[in-house]
Write an enzyme that holds these catalytic residues in place. Structure first.
Site, PDB file in Angstrom:
ATOM      1  N   SER A  76       0.852  -1.192   0.000  1.00  0.00           N
ATOM      2  CA  SER A  76       0.000   0.000   0.000  1.00  0.00           C
ATOM      3  C   SER A  76       0.883   1.236   0.000  1.00  0.00           C
ATOM      4  CB  SER A  76      -0.906   0.054   1.237  1.00  0.00           C
ATOM      5  OG  SER A  76      -1.641   1.267   1.261  1.00  0.00           O
ATOM      6  N   TYR A 146      -6.778   6.930   1.779  1.00  0.00           N
ATOM      7  CA  TYR A 146      -5.898   6.041   2.555  1.00  0.00           C
ATOM      8  C   TYR A 146      -6.598   5.547   3.814  1.00  0.00           C
ATOM      9  CZ  TYR A 146      -1.744   4.429   5.081  1.00  0.00           C
ATOM     10  OH  TYR A 146      -0.829   3.674   5.779  1.00  0.00           O
ATOM     11  N   THR A 176       6.392   4.900  12.068  1.00  0.00           N
ATOM     12  CA  THR A 176       7.580   4.052  12.167  1.00  0.00           C
ATOM     13  C   THR A 176       8.672   4.630  11.271  1.00  0.00           C
ATOM     14  OG1 THR A 176       6.206   2.112  12.611  1.00  0.00           O
ATOM     15  CG2 THR A 176       8.447   1.699  11.856  1.00  0.00           C
TER      16      THR A 176
END
Length: 328
Positions: A76, A146, A176
């Site tokens: 994605s 999204y 992250t």
């Protein structure tokens, strides 16, 4: 030897997962169509006998002859700079792509873990965010492509789990970072580091009071690994709960990179969340997991990676050719 299929294998997080599962003795099948992935992230694995690669778009039918025991769905676009350019493909990879992989998991009797995101919480009205919070998402805003793709992904995964009895796991990933991030992908850490390395002023959108919580990639991978082998089918937050404002974080970057740039301010993008902090109580209890790497330690490692990139990577802007995907 167990076999695991990892989609989005050439991406930042996907490539680190390939490394981890090979280290754990798995045969890894990586799958990516390189829309946002980078072949360099997996080039060190190409000659490894425990790694094979399939260049494929997961929104198309997936056919693999061999036995597969586990599937990690990490395909994605994850950066606003990407999913705002390819909104339809972003929606399709979360819907059609997930449907295809659930079908493959059903046929192979494999356990499937999907990569969801803290963006399912939208601009949260609950802080910190717990897994039982339903979120505050603008379904028709630019970020909705999204956010809603990931929310649908969770829904169809739970439907397959309940109706077909598929073994599924859902990880909600909070911010992250680490080596192999794309330097100019628009997310806050590579954006700040790229500007610092080029001697540019650091750009903050909004007044900088918005917060984020940054998790180093090794900690994230450990959490995902533990979740895959747990017995829990519902979403689990994996992230670092140490929250910092973007304004303070920019000052940390300036100090880390030993540069003298100033901070400049621009308008906040539509629906950009003001707070982001995971409640990881469930992960602590269920997985005996919590992050170990401090932001200071993780940022030093990440800066070393960016500092050693080829000069053309540092000064080029993202001009990926999405033309063949935009109309599909």
């Amino acid at each position: 030897m167990n076999t695991i299929l990892i989609t989005g294998a050439a991406g930042f997080l996907g490539s680190h997962l390939c490394d981890r599962f090979i280290k754990e003795g798995f045969h890894v099948i990586g799958m990516d169509n390189y829309i946002t992935g980078d072949q360099r992230n997996i080039e060190h694995l190409i000659e490894n006998t425990n790694f094979s690669f399939i260049e494929h778009d997961v929104t198309k039918h997936i056919s693999i002859d061999q036995k597969i025991h586990y599937i990690l769905h990490f395909a994605s676009p994850a950066s606003p700079i990407d999913y705002l350019k390819i909104p339809i493909q972003t929606l399709k990879v979360g819907s059609l792509g997930t449907h295809n992989l659930l079908g493959l998991a059903k046929a192979k009797k494999a356990r499937l873990l999907i990569a969801s995101t803290s963006e399912v919480y939208g601009d949260p009205l609950v802080h910190p965010q717990t897994e039982d919070y339903y979120g505050n998402v603008n379904t028709i805003g630019p970020r909705g492509v999204y956010d809603e793709a990931k929310r649908f992904q969770e829904s169809i995964t739970m439907a397959y789990h309940r109706f077909h009895g598929i073994e599924t796991r859902i990880v909600r990933i909070f911010n992250t970072y680490g080596p192999r991030m794309r330097l100019n992908d628009g997310r806050v850490i590579p954006a700040f580091m790229g500007q610092a390395l080029r001697g540019e002023d650091l750009t903050i959108f909004g007044d900088g009071s918005q917060t984020r919580s940054f998790c180093y990639v090794d900690d994230q991978v450990e959490g995902i690994y533990k979740l895959l082998f747990s017995d829990y089918a519902y979403p689990v937050n994996i992230g670092n709960p140490h929250e910092i404002s973007i304004r303070d974080f920019a000052e940390e970057i300036i100090k880390l990179t030993n540069t003298t740039q100033k901070v400049i301010y621009k308008d906040l993008p539509v629906d950009d969340p003001m707070q982001r902090q995971p409640d990881i109580s469930l992960a602590r209890k269920l997985l005996n997991w919590e992050p170990k790497v401090t932001r200071e330690e993780g940022m030093k490692k990440t800066f070393e990676f960016f500092k050693n990139l080829p000069e053309e990577d540092l000064f080029k802007r993202e001009h990926r050719d999405f033309s063949k995907h935009i109309k599909t």
